[in-house]
Design an enzyme around this catalytic site. Structure first.
Site, PDB file in Angstrom:
ATOM      1  N   VAL A 168      13.883 -14.270  19.042  1.00  0.00           N
ATOM      2  CA  VAL A 168      12.468 -14.073  18.697  1.00  0.00           C
ATOM      3  C   VAL A 168      11.597 -15.024  19.519  1.00  0.00           C
ATOM      4  CG1 VAL A 168      10.766 -14.107  16.829  1.00  0.00           C
ATOM      5  CG2 VAL A 168      13.105 -13.328  16.370  1.00  0.00           C
ATOM      6  N   LYS A 169      10.654 -14.419  20.238  1.00  0.00           N
ATOM      7  CA  LYS A 169       9.801 -15.214  21.129  1.00  0.00           C
ATOM      8  C   LYS A 169       8.505 -15.560  20.403  1.00  0.00           C
ATOM      9  CE  LYS A 169       8.761 -14.957  26.064  1.00  0.00           C
ATOM     10  NZ  LYS A 169       8.469 -14.003  27.138  1.00  0.00           N
ATOM     11  N   VAL A 170       8.213 -16.859  20.355  1.00  0.00           N
ATOM     12  CA  VAL A 170       7.117 -17.369  19.534  1.00  0.00           C
ATOM     13  C   VAL A 170       6.224 -18.259  20.402  1.00  0.00           C
ATOM     14  CG1 VAL A 170       6.598 -18.809  17.509  1.00  0.00           C
ATOM     15  CG2 VAL A 170       8.651 -17.388  17.514  1.00  0.00           C
TER      16      VAL A 170
END
Ligand code: E4P
Length: 217
Positions: free
Chosen positions: A86-88
């Site tokens: 998951v890219k945050v």
């Protein structure tokens, strides 16, 4: 050093995969929009399609910017496939979300890193990867490679396991210098990777070998 491809284009992903050297894929909202992907169902399906092509880490970026929304979105993305990361974004709520995900065993890629302090905070929160944007710093007359070097030193000083994913990589020398510095991963479109093959002495040498091989037949 791992090679990721930085695109949401399935053809380019397949071509990189066929080379046999691909370790993963990064995407971002701009790259997804470029492929005409819109709407939740289409987004989730596109990530699933990518996971079916490449057996490696696939970064899927959250579109929201509040803690609660990022958690909901990130959990949905992580449920697509075990390889989803998951890219945050590196914002206050993003750090809180990375901490939450790391406690839940969901892997993360902290994006839009432009300073060593941002990378340090992301590592403290338990990010799996940090993505310093090398090319975009170079674009504003700031040495992007220097940032990669600073982050390498800090992570090594304290034994952080967070991997440095050099992003916004634009050409062969970026890749080579990242390898010299010790970035764990580079992500870029296919052309910079293919340009690593180029050397005029290889081209002329091969031409001569082909000519001479005809004399042997
Ligand atoms: C990857 O994670 C980044 O989103 C990407 O490398 C940015 O690259 P760009 O600066 O070429 O858009």
């Amino acid at each position: 050093m791992k090679f990721f491809i930085d695109t949401a284009n399935l053809e380019q992903i397949r071509e990189a995969q066929d080379l046999g050297i691909l370790d993963g894929v990064t995407t971002n909202p701009s790259l997804m929009a470029k492929e005409g992907i819109s709407g939740k169902e289409a987004i989730l399906k596109h990530y699933k399609d990518i996971c079916e092509i490449v057996d490696g880490d696939i970064s899927a970026e959250v579109l929201s910017t509040t803690y609660e929304e990022m958690i909901k979105e990130g959990e949905e993305l992580a449920a697509i496939h075990p390889n989803i990361v998951v890219k945050v974004p590196i914002i206050k709520d993003g750090i809180k979300a990375i901490k939450y995900f790391s406690q839940k065993g969901i892997r993360t890629n902290c994006t839009l890193i432009f300073s060593a302090g941002q990378a340090l905070l992301a590592a403290k929160a338990g990010a799996t990867y940090v993505s310093p944007f090398l090319g975009r710093l170079d674009d504003v007359s700031t040495d992007g490679l220097h940032l990669i070097q600073e982050i390498r030193t800090i992570f090594d000083n304290y034994g952080f396991e967070t991997e440095i994913l050099a992003a916004s990589v634009r050409h062969a020398m970026h890749i080579i210098n990242c390898a010299k510095i010790g970035a764990d991963v580079v992500t870029c479109p296919l052309p910079p990777i293919l340009s690593l093959l180029n050397h005029p002495l290889t081209a002329s040498g091969l031409e001569q070998f082909i000519k001479d091989s005809q004399k042997m037949q």
